[in-house]
Write an enzyme that holds these catalytic residues in place. Structure first.
Site, PDB file in Angstrom:
ATOM      1  N   SER A  36       0.827  -1.221   0.000  1.00 14.15           N
ATOM      2  CA  SER A  36       0.000   0.000   0.000  1.00 14.15           C
ATOM      3  C   SER A  36       0.852   1.258   0.000  1.00 14.15           C
ATOM      4  CB  SER A  36      -0.874   0.053   1.258  1.00 14.15           C
ATOM      5  OG  SER A  36      -1.712  -1.046   1.323  1.00 14.15           O
ATOM      6  N   HIS A  67      -3.268   0.687  -4.825  1.00 17.99           N
ATOM      7  CA  HIS A  67      -2.729  -0.497  -5.492  1.00 17.99           C
ATOM      8  C   HIS A  67      -3.051  -0.393  -6.980  1.00 17.99           C
ATOM      9  CE1 HIS A  67      -1.569  -2.999  -1.989  1.00 17.99           C
ATOM     10  NE2 HIS A  67      -2.496  -2.283  -1.369  1.00 17.99           N
ATOM     11  N   HIS A  89      -5.686  -8.887  -1.218  1.00 21.25           N
ATOM     12  CA  HIS A  89      -5.603  -9.354   0.161  1.00 21.25           C
ATOM     13  C   HIS A  89      -6.690 -10.395   0.412  1.00 21.25           C
ATOM     14  CE1 HIS A  89      -4.239  -5.184  -0.194  1.00 21.25           C
ATOM     15  NE2 HIS A  89      -3.391  -5.433   0.780  1.00 21.25           N
ATOM     16  N   TYR A  91      -8.800 -10.296   2.619  1.00 19.76           N
ATOM     17  CA  TYR A  91     -10.078  -9.656   2.972  1.00 19.76           C
ATOM     18  C   TYR A  91     -10.889  -9.264   1.744  1.00 19.76           C
ATOM     19  CZ  TYR A  91      -7.567  -5.165   2.344  1.00 19.76           C
ATOM     20  OH  TYR A  91      -6.827  -4.123   1.854  1.00 19.76           O
ATOM     21  N   GLU A  92     -10.242  -9.245   0.551  1.00 16.36           N
ATOM     22  CA  GLU A  92     -10.975  -8.909  -0.675  1.00 16.36           C
ATOM     23  C   GLU A  92     -11.564 -10.142  -1.334  1.00 16.36           C
ATOM     24  OE1 GLU A  92      -8.625  -5.869  -3.200  1.00 16.36           O
ATOM     25  OE2 GLU A  92      -7.173  -6.731  -1.799  1.00 16.36           O
ATOM     26  N   ALA A 119       2.684  -2.039   4.273  1.00 14.07           N
ATOM     27  CA  ALA A 119       2.469  -1.023   5.292  1.00 14.07           C
ATOM     28  C   ALA A 119       1.975  -1.755   6.523  1.00 14.07           C
ATOM     29  CB  ALA A 119       1.422  -0.025   4.810  1.00 14.07           C
ATOM     30  N   MET A 214      -2.059  -6.827   7.058  1.00  6.80           N
ATOM     31  CA  MET A 214      -3.121  -7.644   6.439  1.00  6.80           C
ATOM     32  C   MET A 214      -2.664  -8.336   5.159  1.00  6.80           C
ATOM     33  SD  MET A 214      -6.209  -4.892   6.862  1.00  6.80           S
ATOM     34  CE  MET A 214      -6.356  -3.874   8.352  1.00  6.80           C
ATOM     35  N   SER A 215      -1.370  -8.544   5.007  1.00  5.79           N
ATOM     36  CA  SER A 215      -0.899  -9.085   3.723  1.00  5.79           C
ATOM     37  C   SER A 215       0.348  -9.936   3.933  1.00  5.79           C
ATOM     38  CB  SER A 215      -0.571  -7.929   2.771  1.00  5.79           C
ATOM     39  OG  SER A 215       0.543  -7.190   3.259  1.00  5.79           O
ATOM     40  N   ASN A 238       1.826   3.491  11.466  1.00 10.03           N
ATOM     41  CA  ASN A 238       1.153   3.886  12.718  1.00 10.03           C
ATOM     42  C   ASN A 238       1.603   2.966  13.843  1.00 10.03           C
ATOM     43  OD1 ASN A 238      -0.767   2.052  10.895  1.00 10.03           O
ATOM     44  ND2 ASN A 238      -1.156   1.534  13.036  1.00 10.03           N
ATOM     45  N   HIS A 250      -7.428   3.962   6.534  1.00 10.43           N
ATOM     46  CA  HIS A 250      -6.683   3.566   5.336  1.00 10.43           C
ATOM     47  C   HIS A 250      -6.030   4.800   4.700  1.00 10.43           C
ATOM     48  CE1 HIS A 250      -5.434   1.086   2.043  1.00 10.43           C
ATOM     49  NE2 HIS A 250      -6.117   1.793   1.154  1.00 10.43           N
TER      50      HIS A 250
HETATM   51  N1  HPA Z   1      -2.942  -3.001  11.324  1.00 10.78           N
HETATM   52  C1  HPA Z   1      -3.105  -3.761  10.213  1.00 10.78           C
HETATM   53  N2  HPA Z   1      -2.691  -3.375   9.007  1.00 10.78           N
HETATM   54  C2  HPA Z   1      -2.078  -2.182   8.924  1.00 10.78           C
HETATM   55  C3  HPA Z   1      -1.880  -1.348  10.040  1.00 10.78           C
HETATM   56  C4  HPA Z   1      -2.340  -1.788  11.308  1.00 10.78           C
HETATM   57  O1  HPA Z   1      -2.197  -1.116  12.346  1.00 10.78           O
HETATM   58  N3  HPA Z   1      -1.248  -0.229   9.590  1.00 10.78           N
HETATM   59  C5  HPA Z   1      -1.064  -0.406   8.254  1.00 10.78           C
HETATM   60  N4  HPA Z   1      -1.562  -1.575   7.843  1.00 10.78           N
END
Ligand code: HPA
Length: 276
Positions: A36, A67, A89, A91-92, A119, A214-215, A238, A250
């Site tokens: 991402s 993406h 991902h 989740y998609e 990310a 998530m990947s 973060n 996001h």
């Molecule tokens: N959690 C999951 N996926 C992420 C995060 C997070 O805090 N930050 C960026 N992608």
């Protein structure tokens, strides 16, 4: 190359033929998956050839902002490199094998090394937004496997040293020589797309996680099944849920990843110019 033994084998063959036709004589040795907000890394390639995913059978159609959905190949330093600009991902698609065809195509094109990027949220208070973490290992307790539809003994993949110790040592040395701060730690995969709860992050910490995202994990399992050497990098966007006080989004992930992309680009460029 090891036989993939995935349901996707036929599609991989077809997509590899289509990609070869577009790439001319270019035979990439190193593959990259851009996470991402990291699509901009492809600007580091010279003599780049771009092939949209929709020209490649079995490649995913992307739905997430940030993406692009392109295979971009060219020269970077001493190497021929192919980048997957955009991933899908779990989740998609509700499956973990949606990246099996793109990763399989990289392997068939000749990539013996795969560098995955993402990310991620950090569980390390000292590695905040803009920080970079090299992945030393991962935790997958999602109950999903990209090899769920694979057959044969090749699916029982050894995951010891999945993130190649030799590559990690080289990246560590390059980062140290350039004064680039590079943390190293364990990436834990959550399916998402909801971010984790603070309680889940506390549980992840007890389990040994240093970053969450998530990947990446499904792609690494596939790459290891195919015998590729793997290195992985999390760009920290973060502090994980409940650690930073602020709420996660996001949009913030994308903005922060784009800010940090130049550091990762510098590290990768130095790696590509390195001797080995
Ligand atoms: N959690 C999951 N996926 C992420 C995060 C997070 O805090 N930050 C960026 N992608």
């Amino acid at each position: 190359m090891t036989n993939l033994l995935l349901a996707a084998d036929a599609e991989i063959e077809a997509a590899t033929a289509a990609a070869r036709a577009r790439l001319g004589g270019l035979t990439p040795e190193i593959g990259l998956i851009l996470g991402s907000g990291l699509g901009e890394l492809s600007s580091a390639l010279s003599d780049a050839v771009t092939v949209p995913y929709d020209g490649l059978p079995g490649f995913p159609r992307l739905s997430v902002a940030g993406h692009a959905g392109r295979l971009v190949a060219g020269r970077m330093g001493r190497h021929s490199v192919a980048m997957l600009q955009g991933r899908v991902h779990a989740y998609e698609t509700n499956t973990a094998d949606a990246m099996a065809v793109p990763v399989g195509v990289l392997a068939r094109l000749g990539c013996t090394t795969l560098i995955v990027t993402n990310a991620a949220g950090s569980l390390l208070p000292e590695v905040g937004p803009g920080g970079m973490m090299m992945i030393s290992d991962h935790i997958s307790l999602t109950g999903r496997s990209p090899l769920a539809r694979a057959v044969g003994d090749g699916r029982f993949v050894d995951m010891v040293d999945a993130y190649d110790p030799g590559l990690r040592a080289r990246f560590r040395a390059i980062a140290a020589a350039r004064g680039l701060p590079l943390a190293e730690g364990v990436y834990m995969w959550f399916v998402g797309p909801a971010f984790e709860t603070p309680a889940e992050i506390r549980a992840a910490r007890v389990l040994g996680a240093d970053a969450v995202g998530m990947s990446t994990v499904p792609e690494v399992v596939i790459a290891r099944a195919l015998g590729m050497r793997v290195a992985g990098f999390s760009l920290i966007t973060n502090l994980a849920a409940g650690m930073g006080g602020s709420h996660l989004s996001h949009a913030r992930t994308l903005a922060r990843a784009a800010d940090g992309a130049s550091k990762l680009k510098g590290l990768l460029q130095a790696f590509m110019e390195d001797e080995a």
